[in-house]
Design an enzyme around this catalytic site. Structure first.
Site, PDB file in Angstrom:
ATOM      1  N   LYS A  44       0.766  -1.491  -0.245  1.00  0.00           N
ATOM      2  CA  LYS A  44      -0.147   0.000   0.031  1.00  0.00           C
ATOM      3  C   LYS A  44       0.806   1.224  -0.087  1.00  0.00           C
ATOM      4  O   LYS A  44       0.351   2.406  -0.269  1.00  0.00           O
ATOM      5  CB  LYS A  44      -0.839   0.065   1.151  1.00  0.00           C
ATOM      6  CG  LYS A  44      -1.924  -1.098   1.228  1.00  0.00           C
ATOM      7  CD  LYS A  44      -2.694  -1.630  -0.320  1.00  0.00           C
ATOM      8  CE  LYS A  44      -3.876  -0.723  -0.573  1.00  0.00           C
ATOM      9  NZ  LYS A  44      -4.954  -1.071  -0.068  1.00  0.00           N
TER      10      LYS A  44
HETATM   11  N1  PMP Z   1      -3.069  -7.664   1.477  1.00  0.00           N
HETATM   12  C1  PMP Z   1      -3.053  -6.483   2.494  1.00  0.00           C
HETATM   13  C2  PMP Z   1      -2.422  -7.077   3.938  1.00  0.00           C
HETATM   14  C3  PMP Z   1      -3.532  -5.301   2.129  1.00  0.00           C
HETATM   15  O1  PMP Z   1      -3.357  -4.497   3.181  1.00  0.00           O
HETATM   16  C4  PMP Z   1      -4.044  -5.193   0.974  1.00  0.00           C
HETATM   17  C5  PMP Z   1      -4.563  -3.671   0.728  1.00  0.00           C
HETATM   18  N2  PMP Z   1      -5.806  -3.418   1.199  1.00  0.00           N
HETATM   19  C6  PMP Z   1      -4.132  -6.103  -0.088  1.00  0.00           C
HETATM   20  C7  PMP Z   1      -3.700  -7.298   0.316  1.00  0.00           C
HETATM   21  C8  PMP Z   1      -4.664  -5.777  -1.398  1.00  0.00           C
HETATM   22  O2  PMP Z   1      -4.294  -4.941  -2.069  1.00  0.00           O
HETATM   23  P1  PMP Z   1      -4.986  -4.120  -3.029  1.00  0.00           P
HETATM   24  O3  PMP Z   1      -5.743  -2.930  -2.424  1.00  0.00           O
HETATM   25  O4  PMP Z   1      -4.043  -3.437  -4.273  1.00  0.00           O
HETATM   26  O5  PMP Z   1      -6.026  -4.987  -3.815  1.00  0.00           O
END
Ligand code: PMP
Length: 350
Positions: A44
């Site tokens: 993130k």
């Molecule tokens: N895993 C974790 C621990 C996250 O914090 C996030 C983001 N919310 C994701 C996966 C997924 O990433 P994205 O928001 O790019 O789909």
């Protein structure tokens, strides 16, 4: 990374791809992309930098203006770093259910954290952000539908993958989704540049919104109208909020997803622990979950296949969560025995 940088923000991205040596079957090549190498330990950080710099470029964000976002934690932590480095006040709205480490980290980085009740879910968090932004004139980063989120992944994550597998096979790319920024941003580049690469998307078994095929109910403005019917609370923090986001929906509509997998909570936890113990890779619950999906791909893939699995964040963010539930605080029987095996310093077991 042994070089000089003008600010911490220049160290976002360029994360390593690491070979799995013990946990993968011998007849395939399994690699992981370790997003914990980002400065604040998660994928993130990319989104945080991407959306803030996009808003600066377009003039949506004015110098000194307060930034506000609803987040399960990692986005807030990434934004707290970016806002600290660039000098914007930050207010993060977060459901009380997310881990305590995340709250404290954001406050440590200078952000204000406003908690919302668990029962209000992610939809409730977002409504609170809208209220605060309208009342105080704050800038909303809108991670769930901001195209700058996916764009950052197309410009960075996807390009890194193309470079790391240039001239080599890449048969499968495995990811999960929260905002869907990683999914949409990387998948559209792979679909164009590496059309042979199959895109595999994982989601929690008990919140199998994509697998269900049921469309997300939406308001006229496109925002989610309440929780998705297939969603249930799950411990895979950062994945699958209680709705299918705009960016995730875009990826579905682009028809770039080859396979959707349902991951049991226990498999996610087990894989996170095994990555730590057998490979020395210290990552969080959704990393374990993505890895569980990647192992399933490995089992079904033709011999000689190459698979790349995303690992979104560090394990350090989960000390107070079920991931660490069976990790002892006091000495175990075995440790007491080691201690007793010599006459030196001895602590009476509690
Ligand atoms: N895993 C974790 C621990 C996250 O914090 C996030 C983001 N919310 C994701 C996966 C997924 O990433 P994205 O928001 O790019 O789909």
């Amino acid at each position: 990374m042994g070089r000089r940088f003008a600010s911490i923000l220049e160290t976002v991205g360029n994360t390593p791809v690491v070979r799995i040596n013990k946990l993968a079957p011998a007849d395939v090549n399994l690699y992981v992309k370790v997003e914990a190498f980002n400065p604040l330990g998660s994928v993130k950080d990319r989104l945080a930098l991407g959306v803030i710099e996009d808003a600066e470029r377009t003039g949506m964000l004015k110098p000194g203006q307060t930034v506000v976002e609803a987040t399960s934690g990692n986005t807030g932590i990434g934004l707290a770093m970016v806002c600290a480095a660039k000098g914007y006040p930050l207010v993060v709205v977060m459901a009380e259910t997310f881990s305590v480490e995340r709250r404290k980290l954001m406050r440590f980085l200078g952000a204000k954290v406003v908690l919302t009740p668990a029962a209000a879910r992610a939809v409730g968090m977002m409504a609170k952000v809208e209220e605060l932004a309208a009342k105080h004139g704050w800038f909303m980063t809108r991670q769930f539908d901001n195209e700058a989120n996916a764009e950052m992944h197309s410009r960075t994550t996807a390009q890194e993958i193309l470079a790391d597998f240039e001239g080599e096979r890449l048969d499968y790319w495995v990811t999960g989704f929260g905002t869907g920024g990683t999914l949409k941003g990387v998948a559209r580049v792979l679909a164009k540049e590496r059309p042979e690469t199959k895109i595999v998307v994982c989601e929690p078994d008990c919140a199998a919104m994509l697998s269900s095929g049921t469309v997300q109910p939406r308001n006229a403005d496109g925002s989610p109208a309440g929780s998705h019917p297939a969603w249930q609370p799950h411990p895979q923090q950062g994945w699958s909020p209680d709705f299918i986001s705009r960016l995730t929906q875009d990826a579905v509509e682009m028809k770039v997803i080859d396979q959707i997998m349902r991951i049991e909570n226990a498999d996610a936890m087990r894989c996170s622990k095994e990555l730590a113990r057998k490979e020395g890779l210290f990552v969080g619950i959704t990393s374990g979950a993505t890895f569980a999906g990647a192992l399933r791909v490995c089992a079904e893939a033709p011999k000689g296949s190459t698979i790349l699995c995303m690992l979104p964040d560090t394990g350090e963010r989960y000390l107070s969560t079920p991931l660490f539930a069976d990790v002892a605080l006091d000495m175990t029987e075995e440790e007491i025995e080691i201690s007793r095996s010599t006459p030196g310093a001895w602590l009476e077991p509690a």
